[in-house]
Design an enzyme around this catalytic site. Structure first.
Site, PDB file in Angstrom:
ATOM      1  CB  SER A   1      17.909-133.642-100.322  1.00  0.00           C
ATOM      2  OG  SER A   1      18.111-134.985-100.698  1.00  0.00           O
TER       3      SER A   1
ATOM      4  CE  LYS B   1      14.382-136.456 -99.810  1.00  0.00           C
ATOM      5  NZ  LYS B   1      15.726-136.390-100.396  1.00  0.00           N
TER       6      LYS B   1
ATOM      7  CB  SER C   1      17.503-136.114 -96.386  1.00  0.00           C
ATOM      8  OG  SER C   1      17.343-135.563 -97.663  1.00  0.00           O
TER       9      SER C   1
END
Length: 393
Positions: A64, A67, A129
């Protein structure tokens, strides 16, 4: 801030460097300091200085943490005025199934078919997230996630990411979806400096959504009183536990990226320890005041043979706290520099290091005045001087 008088040894030389691409070559790990992380980098973005690194250029599975690239694209679209925070994107079935409630992954549980505010989606991604939030943003901006991923890769190359390739918008397992911790640090620096109006999303501790969900920021250091105001956690079995942290104390900011840790507790404790080491072990030193001339650079074809070099404001170095003030320095530029030159043009780089540190400060230098072109006869004389003596006069 210490004065320039502390710099007892300062050697400034004009050095022709045909290939400056190696200026940011790998730096040695400071002796006596180690980390459990498999990959790590600690940098001071203001000084453009790497304080510590370990396998920083190896391609890793970013999970993540990638991101951050998704959010960088969204922030760019917002800043350009192509979208607004109060615009809405509709939740597609693909976004709902792949990253929403049915996926069993981190999600903000955006209902299928509902319009969701961009401001809510940003909070969902930054705080929770949310994988569904990432896909919804991608599809809303580019039409398809595939088209958005191309925007991510193009933007990444634009800002200097050299070991990154993106396959999706959320960091879920995908072959070929890779980054390096150095690229994550470079990307974080870009977010801090380019999007100060949106950066506070990363420091938001909680996000209440639809009066049904209260999401707590997954970055444990945001909750600690140590100056951390971002950025992103990551975890996959393939990569272990990772964290991108940014912390500010006074005028100094540090960015830390770690990955390959065994569990959440190790991720938190190791990140905290490395940030504390960075703040305690390195301090800023004043080398030149604003407007103070650093040196001169040779000019070809100008009314003057030399142009004064100055910094962009005050020139500060980041050195070990144990530093005696003795530094060595060199000025690097491709020369001779051709006139005309405008005041404020970037001309050279000042590279400074201390005996007590393997880290190197690299500081841009700019023309301190305008230099107009000379007449044809003077340019001919300059050419003869270069042929006879070389340009380092």
């Amino acid at each position: 801030m210490r004065s320039a008088a502390l710099c007892a040894v300062l050697v400034l030389g004009a050095v022709a460097l045909a290939d400056h691409a190696q200026a940011q070559s790998k730096k040695k790990t400071p002796e006596g300091f180690q980390t459990k992380a498999q990959n790590a980098i600690l940098m001071d973005p203001g000084a453009d200085l790497v304080l510590f690194e370990k396998e920083a250029d190896a391609q890793i599975v970013p999970a993540s943490m990638s991101k951050l690239m998704t959010l960088a694209v969204v922030f760019r679209e917002l800043k350009a005025g192509r979208i607004k925070l109060d615009d809405s994107f509709v939740v597609s079935e693909y976004a709902w199934r792949t990253g929403g409630a049915p996926s069993g992954t981190a999600a903000m549980f955006a209902p299928l078919g509902d319009p969701i505010l961009i401001s809510d989606l940003l909070q969902g991604v930054a705080v929770q997230s949310a994988n569904d939030g990432s896909i919804i943003l991608a599809e809303g901006i580019a039409g398809t996630e595939e088209a958005f991923v191309k925007m991510m890769n193009d933007y990444g190359k634009e800002i200097g990411l050299t070991q990154s390739h993106f396959v999706n918008s959320n960091g879920l397992p995908a072959e070929g979806h890779v980054m390096s911790v150095r690229d994550l640090a470079v990307l974080s620096k870009h977010l801090v400096e380019t999007y100060p109006e949106y950066y506070p999303y990363f420091a938001q501790k909680e996000f209440r959504y639809r009066d049904r969900f209260t999401f707590r920021n997954r970055n444990p250091l945001v909750w600690a009183d140590i100056g951390v105001d971002g950025l992103k956690t990551g975890f996959l079995k393939e990569s272990g536990y990772g964290l991108v942290s940014s912390a500010k104390r006074g005028d100094q900011r540090l960015i830390l990226v770690v990955t390959g840790l065994q569990n959440k507790n190790e991720r938190e404790s190791e990140s905290r320890r490395m940030l504390e080491w960075g703040f305690k072990s390195f301090k800023p030193f004043r080398l030149f005041d604003e407007g103070q001339k650093v040196s001169d650079a040779l000019v070809w074809g100008g009314e003057k043979h030399y142009v004064p070099l100055v910094g962009d404001g005050e020139i500060d170095l980041l050195l070990p706290t144990s530093a005696t003030g003795a530094v060595s320095a060199e000025i690097i530029y491709n020369g001779p520099i051709k006139a005309p030159i405008r005041k404020g043009d970037q001309i050279a780089t000042l590279r400074v290091s201390a005996a007590e540190s393997s880290a190197t400060n690299e500081i841009p230098l700019y023309a301190g005045e305008n230099i107009a072109s000379s007449n044809f006869a003077m340019r001919g004389i300059d050419s003869l001087l270069v042929l006879a003596f070389g340009w380092l006069l």
